[in-house]
Design a protein around this motif. Structure first.
Motif, PDB file in Angstrom:
ATOM      1  N   SER A 182       0.823  -1.206   0.000  1.00  0.00           N
ATOM      2  CA  SER A 182       0.000   0.000   0.000  1.00  0.00           C
ATOM      3  C   SER A 182       0.860   1.260   0.000  1.00  0.00           C
ATOM      4  CB  SER A 182      -0.931  -0.008   1.216  1.00  0.00           C
ATOM      5  OG  SER A 182      -1.714   1.158   1.254  1.00  0.00           O
ATOM      6  N   ARG A 183       1.911   1.269   0.807  1.00  0.00           N
ATOM      7  CA  ARG A 183       2.789   2.436   0.864  1.00  0.00           C
ATOM      8  C   ARG A 183       3.476   2.671  -0.479  1.00  0.00           C
ATOM      9  NH1 ARG A 183       8.143   2.996   1.483  1.00  0.00           N
ATOM     10  NH2 ARG A 183       8.519   0.860   2.231  1.00  0.00           N
ATOM     11  N   LEU A 184       4.009   1.604  -1.067  1.00  0.00           N
ATOM     12  CA  LEU A 184       4.683   1.730  -2.355  1.00  0.00           C
ATOM     13  C   LEU A 184       3.706   2.162  -3.445  1.00  0.00           C
ATOM     14  CD1 LEU A 184       6.976  -1.431  -2.219  1.00  0.00           C
ATOM     15  CD2 LEU A 184       7.688   0.951  -1.934  1.00  0.00           C
ATOM     16  N   ALA A 185       2.468   1.637  -3.387  1.00  0.00           N
ATOM     17  CA  ALA A 185       1.461   2.015  -4.381  1.00  0.00           C
ATOM     18  C   ALA A 185       1.148   3.504  -4.301  1.00  0.00           C
ATOM     19  CB  ALA A 185       0.184   1.196  -4.171  1.00  0.00           C
ATOM     20  N   LYS A 186       1.032   4.026  -3.095  1.00  0.00           N
ATOM     21  CA  LYS A 186       0.779   5.470  -2.929  1.00  0.00           C
ATOM     22  C   LYS A 186       1.942   6.274  -3.477  1.00  0.00           C
ATOM     23  CE  LYS A 186      -2.387   5.445   1.052  1.00  0.00           C
ATOM     24  NZ  LYS A 186      -2.665   4.003   1.084  1.00  0.00           N
ATOM     25  N   GLU A 187       3.163   5.838  -3.186  1.00  0.00           N
ATOM     26  CA  GLU A 187       4.333   6.563  -3.676  1.00  0.00           C
ATOM     27  C   GLU A 187       4.425   6.544  -5.193  1.00  0.00           C
ATOM     28  OE1 GLU A 187       7.061   5.556   0.301  1.00  0.00           O
ATOM     29  OE2 GLU A 187       7.689   4.840  -1.674  1.00  0.00           O
ATOM     30  N   GLU A 188       3.955   5.450  -5.804  1.00  0.00           N
ATOM     31  CA  GLU A 188       4.024   5.312  -7.262  1.00  0.00           C
ATOM     32  C   GLU A 188       2.753   5.797  -7.951  1.00  0.00           C
ATOM     33  OE1 GLU A 188       6.589   4.573  -9.081  1.00  0.00           O
ATOM     34  OE2 GLU A 188       7.858   4.264  -7.315  1.00  0.00           O
ATOM     35  N   GLY A 189       1.757   6.181  -7.197  1.00  0.00           N
ATOM     36  CA  GLY A 189       0.510   6.631  -7.800  1.00  0.00           C
ATOM     37  C   GLY A 189      -0.260   5.531  -8.484  1.00  0.00           C
ATOM     38  N   CYS A 190      -0.129   4.297  -7.981  1.00  0.00           N
ATOM     39  CA  CYS A 190      -0.860   3.159  -8.558  1.00  0.00           C
ATOM     40  C   CYS A 190      -2.213   3.046  -7.862  1.00  0.00           C
ATOM     41  CB  CYS A 190      -0.071   1.874  -8.380  1.00  0.00           C
ATOM     42  SG  CYS A 190      -0.888   0.417  -9.083  1.00  0.00           S
ATOM     43  N   PRO A 191      -3.313   3.156  -8.596  1.00  0.00           N
ATOM     44  CA  PRO A 191      -4.638   3.101  -7.975  1.00  0.00           C
ATOM     45  C   PRO A 191      -4.882   1.778  -7.258  1.00  0.00           C
ATOM     46  CG  PRO A 191      -4.784   3.907 -10.231  1.00  0.00           C
ATOM     47  CD  PRO A 191      -3.391   3.389 -10.048  1.00  0.00           C
ATOM     48  N   GLU A 192      -5.529   1.843  -6.107  1.00  0.00           N
ATOM     49  CA  GLU A 192      -5.799   0.642  -5.316  1.00  0.00           C
ATOM     50  C   GLU A 192      -6.637  -0.368  -6.079  1.00  0.00           C
ATOM     51  OE1 GLU A 192      -7.313   1.101  -1.411  1.00  0.00           O
ATOM     52  OE2 GLU A 192      -5.761   2.507  -0.769  1.00  0.00           O
ATOM     53  N   ASN A 193      -7.539   0.120  -6.942  1.00  0.00           N
ATOM     54  CA  ASN A 193      -8.439  -0.810  -7.629  1.00  0.00           C
ATOM     55  C   ASN A 193      -7.714  -1.693  -8.635  1.00  0.00           C
ATOM     56  OD1 ASN A 193      -8.186   1.630  -9.353  1.00  0.00           O
ATOM     57  ND2 ASN A 193      -9.624   0.549 -10.672  1.00  0.00           N
ATOM     58  N   LEU A 194      -6.442  -1.381  -8.946  1.00  0.00           N
ATOM     59  CA  LEU A 194      -5.665  -2.233  -9.843  1.00  0.00           C
ATOM     60  C   LEU A 194      -4.970  -3.374  -9.106  1.00  0.00           C
ATOM     61  CD1 LEU A 194      -3.827   0.355 -12.159  1.00  0.00           C
ATOM     62  CD2 LEU A 194      -5.922  -0.933 -12.652  1.00  0.00           C
ATOM     63  N   ILE A 195      -4.892  -3.294  -7.774  1.00  0.00           N
ATOM     64  CA  ILE A 195      -4.035  -4.201  -7.006  1.00  0.00           C
ATOM     65  C   ILE A 195      -4.832  -5.365  -6.442  1.00  0.00           C
ATOM     66  CG2 ILE A 195      -2.440  -4.372  -5.050  1.00  0.00           C
ATOM     67  CD1 ILE A 195      -2.061  -1.291  -5.355  1.00  0.00           C
ATOM     68  N   VAL A 196      -4.327  -6.560  -6.652  1.00  0.00           N
ATOM     69  CA  VAL A 196      -4.882  -7.775  -6.057  1.00  0.00           C
ATOM     70  C   VAL A 196      -3.763  -8.438  -5.255  1.00  0.00           C
ATOM     71  CG1 VAL A 196      -5.949 -10.028  -6.452  1.00  0.00           C
ATOM     72  CG2 VAL A 196      -6.490  -8.102  -7.975  1.00  0.00           C
ATOM     73  N   LEU A 197      -4.038  -8.767  -4.003  1.00  0.00           N
ATOM     74  CA  LEU A 197      -3.061  -9.473  -3.169  1.00  0.00           C
ATOM     75  C   LEU A 197      -3.439 -10.942  -3.087  1.00  0.00           C
ATOM     76  CD1 LEU A 197      -2.563  -6.993  -0.182  1.00  0.00           C
ATOM     77  CD2 LEU A 197      -1.111  -7.295  -2.197  1.00  0.00           C
ATOM     78  N   GLY A 198      -2.443 -11.799  -3.247  1.00  0.00           N
ATOM     79  CA  GLY A 198      -2.676 -13.238  -3.198  1.00  0.00           C
ATOM     80  C   GLY A 198      -1.763 -13.921  -2.195  1.00  0.00           C
ATOM     81  N   GLY A 199      -2.236 -15.037  -1.675  1.00  0.00           N
ATOM     82  CA  GLY A 199      -1.437 -15.887  -0.797  1.00  0.00           C
ATOM     83  C   GLY A 199      -1.154 -17.200  -1.491  1.00  0.00           C
TER      84      GLY A 199
END
Length: 424
Positions: free
Chosen positions: A73-90
């Protein structure tokens, strides 16, 4: 190209196969490169953590799932990557980290881990309870595996409902590569038999239904099988689509599913594209990304040695060699041969076990020294031609080490992106 993971099977059925790169790494530079690439292409950024790497007890990175999610989340904010593009997997979520314990004890830890992943916002869950625990066979039968997977799915479902958030999607099954990667030259590896893939689906479907988890199984989007690709310390076995005709029929009969391909590192553009076209749209990559990161760091180490009078002779390489010799636990069981062979494997093996060491203070100090030595320096073109020819575009201008590293990782990510149908 942005889409929900549960659309992959539909896109395939409609004759419009598309894929997604699953970035399996905890290195901040790799994550930053993936997020920047997703931002620039408005494409899905699937980032996965493994059970050994990140778990409720810390894993080998020292991060819990909440810690890992916060880092992304921190890196995404710094890079301006919208949250809706991100999927986290285990990945490989199950009792594997505790398989030296009795099954019940190991499964209790696995339940705690799965709950922690879902609580932290991970919504792609690979259920893998295939490895035996203390006193059990190394690989379990489908029936036992499915019952344990269902038990973990019940925990994931309950956690997601408590959060009031989107429900998870699941991947089932496993391919079992040699632990830590192959330690010999590979000659062939057989794809999963179609009959085995069908049996895995059938048994899981029945066991989930018996456990009252029919709805959860309806959100199972993927099956992990072996497409006949692998890499070891020395070489890569590339995809041969002529060998998986029977496997492709499984997807025709089971339109709910796609295949998930592990160990796609180092395949190259054409094999990756063929994998997506043939029903393997989830392409997992990890060691390749940290391998090329190390490649760039070592190239810059050589450049600094030639360019900066008081930098020394490859001090980053020397620091990593000393660190690995002092802490053999991450490589000694996997690198064999003479002393000379083990030395080059420590640094250059395709299995890239050096990736475990970049978070160590000694490694970070050496990278910081390299960064400071080159910061703002104008590197002459001939030095790039000598040590990093592909990076010649960075010559003649003030150097930013992180930008060079991100560029190198992005070159690999771009190859995956194109294979997934994103070269538009």
């Amino acid at each position: 190209m942005q889409f929900a993971l549960n659309e992959l099977a539909t896109l395939r059925a409609e004759g419009r196969p598309a894929g997604v790169t699953s970035v399996c790494s905890a290195h901040p530079i790799v994550l930053r490169a993936a997020l920047r690439h997703g931002r620039d292409h408005s494409s899905t950024v699937l980032i996965e953590a493994t059970c050994n790497q990140v778990n409720h007890l810390g894993g080998y990175t020292g991060m819990t799932p909440a810690d890992f999610a916060a880092l992304v989340s921190r890196l995404a904010k710094e890079e301006g990557c919208p949250e809706n593009l991100i999927v986290l997997g285990g990945d490989h979520l199950g009792p594997n980290p505790w398989r030296d314990r009795a099954a019940e004890e190991a499964m209790a830890e696995a339940e705690g881990m799965v709950a922690a992943y879902v609580d932290a916002g991970f919504r792609k869950i690979h259920l893998d309870a295939s490895m035996g625990c203390m006193g059990e066979p190394a690989a379990l039968d489908d029936e036992t595996t499915a019952h344990r997977a269902a038990r973990l799915a019940a925990v994931a479902e309950a956690s997601a409902r408590r959060a009031g958030d989107a429900m998870p999607v699941y991947v089932i099954g496993t391919e079992v590569p040699p632990p830590g990667g192959a330690d010999h030259t590979l000659t062939r590896i057989e794809p999963t038999a179609a009959s085995a893939a069908r049996r895995t689906i059938d048994v899981h479907r029945r066991v989930f239904a018996e456990a009252g988890l029919k709805e959860a199984f309806g959100r199972a989007i993927g099956l992990v099988v072996q497409p006949g690709v692998e890499f070891g310390n020395h070489n890569v076995l590339r995809y041969d689509r002529s060998k998986i005709d029977a496997l492709k029929q499984v997807l025709r009969d089971e339109p709910q599913f796609v295949f998930e391909a592990h160990s796609t590192d180092y395949q190259g553009a054409d094999p990756l594209t063929a994998l997506v076209e043939d029903g393997f749209p989830i392409l997992k990559v990890g060691p390749e990304l940290t391998f090329v990161l190390r490649e760039a760091l070592y190239g810059l180490d050589l450049i600094a040695s030639d360019l900066v009078p008081d930098y020394g002779e490859r001090p980053l390489y020397a620091a990593m060699e000393a660190l690995m010799l002092a802490h053999r636990e991450h490589w000694s069981r996997h690198y064999h041969g003479t002393e000379g062979e083990q030395r080059w494997l420590r640094h250059y093996s395709l299995s890239d076990r050096i990736r475990y060491f970049w978070t160590a203070e000694q490694a970070q100090s050496a990278v910081a020294r390299l960064r400071d030595a080159l910061a703002g320096k104008s590197v002459p073109l001939p030095l790039f031609w000598q040590h990093m020819p592909a990076a010649a575009q960075f010559s003649g201008a003030p150097l930013d080490l992180e930008e060079v590293l991100i560029w190198r990782v992005t070159k690999s990510l771009a190859e995956y992106h194109a294979a997934c149908g994103g070269a538009k």
